[in-house]
Design an enzyme around this catalytic site. Structure first.
Site, PDB file in Angstrom:
ATOM      1  N   HIS A  37      15.364 -33.001 -14.166  1.00 51.09           N
ATOM      2  CA  HIS A  37      16.628 -32.779 -14.876  1.00 51.09           C
ATOM      3  C   HIS A  37      16.635 -33.508 -16.218  1.00 51.09           C
ATOM      4  O   HIS A  37      17.093 -32.972 -17.235  1.00 51.09           O
ATOM      5  CB  HIS A  37      17.811 -33.292 -14.040  1.00 51.09           C
ATOM      6  CG  HIS A  37      18.005 -32.595 -12.743  1.00 51.09           C
ATOM      7  ND1 HIS A  37      17.791 -33.207 -11.534  1.00 51.09           N
ATOM      8  CD2 HIS A  37      18.404 -31.331 -12.455  1.00 51.09           C
ATOM      9  CE1 HIS A  37      18.052 -32.363 -10.555  1.00 51.09           C
ATOM     10  NE2 HIS A  37      18.428 -31.210 -11.081  1.00 51.09           N
ATOM     11  N   GLN A 153      15.421 -17.621 -10.473  1.00 49.59           N
ATOM     12  CA  GLN A 153      16.742 -17.876 -11.038  1.00 49.59           C
ATOM     13  C   GLN A 153      16.725 -17.660 -12.543  1.00 49.59           C
ATOM     14  O   GLN A 153      17.654 -17.068 -13.108  1.00 49.59           O
ATOM     15  CB  GLN A 153      17.180 -19.309 -10.724  1.00 49.59           C
ATOM     16  CG  GLN A 153      18.473 -19.715 -11.421  1.00 49.59           C
ATOM     17  CD  GLN A 153      18.923 -21.097 -11.017  1.00 49.59           C
ATOM     18  OE1 GLN A 153      19.479 -21.272  -9.936  1.00 49.59           O
ATOM     19  NE2 GLN A 153      18.687 -22.085 -11.869  1.00 49.59           N
TER      20      GLN A 153
END
Length: 285
Positions: A37, A153
Site C-alpha cells: 500500500h 480487479q
C-alpha cells in the site's frame, strides 16, 4: 494529516484543493496497511499535489462465507503509516456513511469476471465497482493507484472508468514482494508458520509459467501442469483454487501468444486465500 470520517467534510476539503488547482492522487484500500500500500502512496506523492487514502472494508465485495468480520483492522496502525507516507487525508468512513440506505440502483460487471476470482467469488466485483464509483465521486481524483497483484480487479476497474467516462487516470503499480517472493498482502498474517514457509512457491510457479511462455511454449495444458507440479512440491493439490492462463485484460482463452497474457494463481490455506499473477506483453500504466 487529516482523518475524515464524514463524506460531506471530505467533499468540502477536496473542493478547496480543486479550486487551488491541486492535482489529487487517490489510494483506495481496505486497511491493515503494508509496504505494498505504501508503495502506491509513494507514487501518488510523487505524481500528485494532494494525496487521499481511503480505509474502508467494503461489505458488498464479500460473499456470505467470506471473511468480512474477520478481515484484519487496525486504524491506529493505518493512520501512523499513512501519516509517515505523506498522506494528506485519511478517509475512514463507517459502513453507514458509504451505504446509508439500501441501494436502489445496482452495478453489475458483465465482462472479465467469468473466470478466476469472478467465478470463485460471485458478486465480488459488483461490490468493487459499486464502492469505487462512490469513492471516485467523493474524491474526484486525477490519479488513482492500484497494485498489479489484483490484476483482475485492475481490468474490471479499467472497464468501469472507460464505460462511464470517469475523468481519472489509473496508475498500475508492480506487485511488492517479500524477500522470498511472496506477494505482500493483508491476509498473510493469517498464515501459520508452516504455510508461510510454503507460500513463496506460488510466485515460483508463476515465474516458471512465464519462463515457459517466453521460451516459446504454447501448450497451455503442459504449462499449467508444470506449474501445478511446482506448487505440489510444497503443498497439496486440493489447496489450489485456480491456476490458469488467459488473455489480458479480456480474460478470454489465449489465441495470440504475442499479445497480453495473464498467468494467475489462487491458493487456499487454512485461514487465508492468496492470489498472485504474472503479466506478459502488458505495459503498466
Amino acid at each position: 494529516m487529516l482523518i475524515i470520517r464524514n463524506k460531506q467534510e471530505l467533499k468540502e476539503v477536496i473542493l478547496k484543493q480543486k479550486q487551488a488547482n491541486k492535482t489529487i492522487g487517490f489510494v483506495p484500500t481496505m486497511g491493515f496497511l503494508h509496504e505494498g500500500h505504501m508503495t502506491l502512496v509513494s507514487h501518488a506523492r510523487k505524481e500528485s499535489d494532494f494525496v487521499v487514502m481511503s480505509v474502508f472494508v467494503n461489505p458488498t465485495q464479500f460473499g456470505p462465507n467470506e471473511d468480512f468480520d474477520a478481515y484484519p483492522r487496525d486504524e491506529a496502525h493505518d493512520a501512523k503509516l499513512a501519516e509517515e507516507g505523506g498522506v494528506d487525508i485519511l478517509f475512514v468512513p463507517t459502513v453507514e456513511e458509504i451505504y446509508p440506505t439500501e441501494l436502489s440502483t445496482k452495478l453489475h460487471v458483465d465482462k472479465r469476471v467469468s473466470v478466476l476470482d469472478g467465478a470463485d467469488r460471485e458478486g465480488h466485483f459488483d461490490g468493487v465497482v459499486t464502492v469505487l464509483t462512490k469513492l471516485f465521486h467523493l474524491v474526484s481524483p486525477d490519479n488513482a493507484y492500484f497494485g498489479q497483484k489484483d490484476a483482475q480487479q485492475v481490468a474490471v476497474v479499467s472497464g468501469l472508468v472507460e464505460d462511464y467516462f470517469f475523468p481519472v487516470n489509473l496508475r498500475i503499480i508492480a506487485t511488492v514482494r517479500e524477500a522470498d517472493g511472496l506477494a505482500k498482502s493483508s491476509r498473510n498474517v493469517y498464515l501459520t508458520e508452516k504455510e508461510r514457509k510454503e507460500a513463496p512457491v506460488i510466485h515460483e510457479a508463476l515465474q516458471l509459467g512465464r519462463k515457459l511462455i517466453e521460451s516459446g511454449e504454447t501448450n497451455q495444458a503442459k504449462i499449467v501442469q508444470m506449474m501445478t507440479e511446482k506448487i505440489n512440491e510444497q503443498t497439496s493439490h486440493e489447496l489450489i483454487a485456480y491456476l490458469a492462463i488467459y488473455s489480458y485484460p479480456e480474460f478470454t482463452p489465449v489465441t495470440d501468444w504475442s499479445k497480453g497474457i495473464i498467468i494467475a494463481a489462487a491458493v487456499k490455506y487454512s485461514k487465508a486465500r492468496l492470489i498472485d499473477n504474472e503479466l506478459i506483453n502488458v505495459k503498466r500504466r
